[in-house]
Motif scaffolding. Structure first.
Motif, PDB file in Angstrom:
ATOM      1  N   ASP A 202       0.851  -1.196   0.000  1.00 44.34           N
ATOM      2  CA  ASP A 202       0.000   0.000   0.000  1.00 44.34           C
ATOM      3  C   ASP A 202       0.889   1.251   0.000  1.00 44.34           C
ATOM      4  N   LYS A 203       0.269   2.432   0.067  1.00 44.72           N
ATOM      5  CA  LYS A 203       1.022   3.685  -0.032  1.00 44.72           C
ATOM      6  C   LYS A 203       2.013   3.876   1.111  1.00 44.72           C
TER       7      LYS A 203
ATOM      8  N   GLY B 178       3.772   1.332   2.314  1.00 40.95           N
ATOM      9  CA  GLY B 178       4.791   0.300   2.183  1.00 40.95           C
ATOM     10  C   GLY B 178       4.437  -1.026   2.857  1.00 40.95           C
ATOM     11  N   TYR B 179       3.219  -1.107   3.381  1.00 42.83           N
ATOM     12  CA  TYR B 179       2.793  -2.354   4.020  1.00 42.83           C
ATOM     13  C   TYR B 179       2.269  -3.324   2.978  1.00 42.83           C
ATOM     14  N   ARG B 180       2.584  -4.606   3.180  1.00 44.95           N
ATOM     15  CA  ARG B 180       2.084  -5.628   2.263  1.00 44.95           C
ATOM     16  C   ARG B 180       0.568  -5.697   2.341  1.00 44.95           C
ATOM     17  N   ASN B 181      -0.040  -5.825   1.152  1.00 43.08           N
ATOM     18  CA  ASN B 181      -1.491  -5.944   1.066  1.00 43.08           C
ATOM     19  C   ASN B 181      -1.796  -7.227   0.288  1.00 43.08           C
ATOM     20  N   TYR B 182      -2.069  -8.305   1.023  1.00 41.44           N
ATOM     21  CA  TYR B 182      -2.266  -9.625   0.418  1.00 41.44           C
ATOM     22  C   TYR B 182      -3.631  -9.717  -0.255  1.00 41.44           C
ATOM     23  N   THR B 183      -3.601 -10.084  -1.532  1.00 40.64           N
ATOM     24  CA  THR B 183      -4.821 -10.290  -2.309  1.00 40.64           C
ATOM     25  C   THR B 183      -5.194 -11.772  -2.251  1.00 40.64           C
ATOM     26  N   THR B 184      -6.303 -12.111  -2.836  1.00 43.45           N
ATOM     27  CA  THR B 184      -6.709 -13.516  -2.910  1.00 43.45           C
ATOM     28  C   THR B 184      -5.652 -14.337  -3.642  1.00 43.45           C
ATOM     29  N   MET B 185      -5.088 -13.800  -4.708  1.00 42.73           N
ATOM     30  CA  MET B 185      -4.035 -14.502  -5.451  1.00 42.73           C
ATOM     31  C   MET B 185      -2.823 -14.747  -4.557  1.00 42.73           C
ATOM     32  N   ASP B 186      -2.434 -13.746  -3.775  1.00 43.60           N
ATOM     33  CA  ASP B 186      -1.306 -13.906  -2.857  1.00 43.60           C
ATOM     34  C   ASP B 186      -1.598 -14.987  -1.818  1.00 43.60           C
TER      35      ASP B 186
END
Length: 140
Positions: free
Chosen positions: A32-33, A35-43
């Motif tokens: 995200d803006k 710098g934190y990881r933003n896990y999607t369904t694919m991830d």
């Protein structure tokens, strides 16, 4: 989903998720803006797949190869499928070997008292000793 939630969801440590991404076991996770990881369904699917493949005994190197292939712009489906197929063959061999070991244990438990009584009764003649390696249900 943030890294803490993803780690909890799959019962992995945050360090493991970071490691998997760093070495390429899973593709890079968008941030995200801040710098934190933003896990999607694919991830999350990749994490689940990585955890599952690891349970099968697939090496980290093979997992990295599999993930790297997935990020290629070329048709790599055959190569990925071959990795999965090879691992399936290894699992099937291990299952067969474990079934053989289980069958031997079942046999030894079922005949244990008889064998102990036989040995306690006195010397056992060679012809009366079973040849475990020749038994159909425990052959390896």
């Amino acid at each position: 989903m943030n890294i803490k939630s993803a780690a909890k969801m799959f019962e992995l440590s945050i360090d493991t998720l970071r490691y998997y991404e760093k070495v390429g076991v899973i593709p890079p996770v968008k941030r995200d803006k801040n710098g934190y990881r933003n896990y999607t369904t694919m991830d999350l699917n990749w994490i689940f797949l990585a955890k599952s493949l690891r349970k099968t005994g697939l090496s980290i190197e093979s997992m990295i190869e599999f993930a790297t292939l997935a990020q290629s712009s070329e048709d790599v489906s055959k190569a990925q499928k071959e990795i999965l197929h090879d691992q399936l063959q290894q699992i099937e061999t291990r299952i067969f070997e474990m079934e053989q070991a289980r069958d031997l244990l079942v046999h030894k438990i079922a005949t244990y008292d008889k064998h102990i009584a036989q040995f306690q009764a006195g010397p056992v003649e060679e012809k009366d000793i079973e040849q475990l390696w020749k038994m159909a249900h425990v052959k390896g």
